[in-house]
Enzyme design. Structure first.
Site, PDB file in Angstrom:
ATOM      1  N   ASP A 122      40.313  49.489  33.596  1.00 27.04           N
ATOM      2  CA  ASP A 122      41.209  48.090  33.165  1.00 27.04           C
ATOM      3  C   ASP A 122      41.964  47.661  34.561  1.00 27.04           C
ATOM      4  OD1 ASP A 122      42.863  46.293  32.166  1.00 27.04           O
ATOM      5  OD2 ASP A 122      43.508  47.471  30.433  1.00 27.04           O
ATOM      6  N   VAL A 123      41.493  46.807  34.920  1.00 26.44           N
ATOM      7  CA  VAL A 123      42.094  45.869  36.266  1.00 26.44           C
ATOM      8  C   VAL A 123      43.512  45.654  36.204  1.00 26.44           C
ATOM      9  CG1 VAL A 123      39.838  45.764  37.727  1.00 26.44           C
ATOM     10  CG2 VAL A 123      40.596  43.966  36.201  1.00 26.44           C
ATOM     11  N   ASN A 156      35.080  40.130  38.914  1.00 25.40           N
ATOM     12  CA  ASN A 156      34.743  38.882  37.758  1.00 25.40           C
ATOM     13  C   ASN A 156      35.339  39.033  36.618  1.00 25.40           C
ATOM     14  OD1 ASN A 156      32.448  37.592  36.246  1.00 25.40           O
ATOM     15  ND2 ASN A 156      32.145  39.719  35.660  1.00 25.40           N
ATOM     16  N   TYR A 206      43.752  29.184  29.514  1.00 25.74           N
ATOM     17  CA  TYR A 206      42.608  29.788  30.295  1.00 25.74           C
ATOM     18  C   TYR A 206      42.354  28.934  31.844  1.00 25.74           C
ATOM     19  CZ  TYR A 206      37.792  31.153  31.475  1.00 25.74           C
ATOM     20  OH  TYR A 206      36.797  31.483  32.186  1.00 25.74           O
ATOM     21  N   LYS A 228      42.754  30.453  35.408  1.00 25.92           N
ATOM     22  CA  LYS A 228      41.739  30.389  36.426  1.00 25.92           C
ATOM     23  C   LYS A 228      42.182  29.588  37.653  1.00 25.92           C
ATOM     24  CE  LYS A 228      38.473  33.024  34.785  1.00 25.92           C
ATOM     25  NZ  LYS A 228      37.846  34.231  35.511  1.00 25.92           N
TER      26      LYS A 228
END
Length: 255
Positions: free
Chosen positions: A65-66, A92, A160, A164
């Protein structure tokens, strides 16, 4: 015949159990790289490894889990321990929680997106850079942002898009910080891609095909392999002077 641009190199891809991440992993393996594939669930990662090995490649699956610093560090350590170096990394892993106006978004959904899409990229980047700058040949990193962000917005996707957009700006800042360390960092911003994320509520793939004929200039979604091709280019020696760019792959939607 495909040129093996990454023979002898180790590539790491997060979110590699499906979609873009799996396509990226398969593409690197097809060009000679040893792969470390990461994600939160073991089973889809094992499927990716099986596909790579069936094609004659080498791969290691690591659950991580990054959004947790310890997991990001352990992931990089596993790559180096198993294959001897970390030459390429593709960050990603990402999630989308939305579809409703911002005022109706829960704090939980806000934090989920920020934790994975921004903090997760930061923690993975930090761990990857710390390893790559110790290596004589440095390394290359590609972050997966999105056309939703600095390039475009859409109703129901404000949080979102904000997450990003942060990935795009973080990419550029990190690129400036670490190019003199031999670490080259760029981003790819996909538009609608042939994954479940591009399906509207209740929409079938056939419905999406019809919608996209009018929605974007190219008339279709991008294939995951097309996004992977952009990633491999940025990670390759052919892009040696490309630093801090954000390459849009969106079927012309923001042209």
């Amino acid at each position: 015949m495909t040129t093996a641009r990454f023979t002898g190199r180790t590539a790491l891809a997060t979110g590699a159990g499906s979609g873009i991440g799996r396509a990226v992993a398969l593409a690197f393996a097809a060009e000679g790289a040893n792969l470390v594939v990461a994600g939160r669930r073991q089973e889809p990662l094992d499927e990716t490894v099986t596909l790579i090995e069936a094609a004659g490649g080498k791969a290691l699956a690591v659950t991580a889990d990054v959004s947790r610093a310890a997991d990001a560090q352990a992931l990089v350590a596993a790559a180096v321990d198993h294959f001897g170096s970390l030459d390429v990394a593709v960050n990603n892993a990402g999630v989308f929680r939305g579809g409703a106006p911002l005022a109706d978004l829960s704090e939980e959904d806000w934090h989920t997106q920020l934790d994975t899409n921004v903090t997760g990229v930061f923690l993975a980047l930090r761990a990857e850079i710390r390893q790559m700058r110790t290596q004589p040949a440095g390394g290359a990193i590609v972050n997966i942002a999105s056309v939703f962000g600095v390039h475009a917005r859409h109703p129901g996707a404000a949080a979102y898009a904000a997450s990003k957009a942060a990935v795009s700006v973080l990419t550029r800042g990190a690129a400036l910080d670490h190019i003199r360390d031999g670490v080259r960092i760029n981003a790819v911003s996909p538009g609608a891609v042939d994954t479940s994320m591009s399906l509207g509520p209740g929409e079938t793939e056939a419905d999406r095909t019809q919608r996209m004929r009018e929605a974007v200039p190219l008339g279709r979604v991008s294939a995951t392999e097309e996004v992977a091709a952009a990633v491999l280019h940025l990670a390759s020696d052919a892009a040696a002077s490309t630093v801090g760019t954000d390459l849009v792959v969106d079927s012309g939607a923001t042209a």
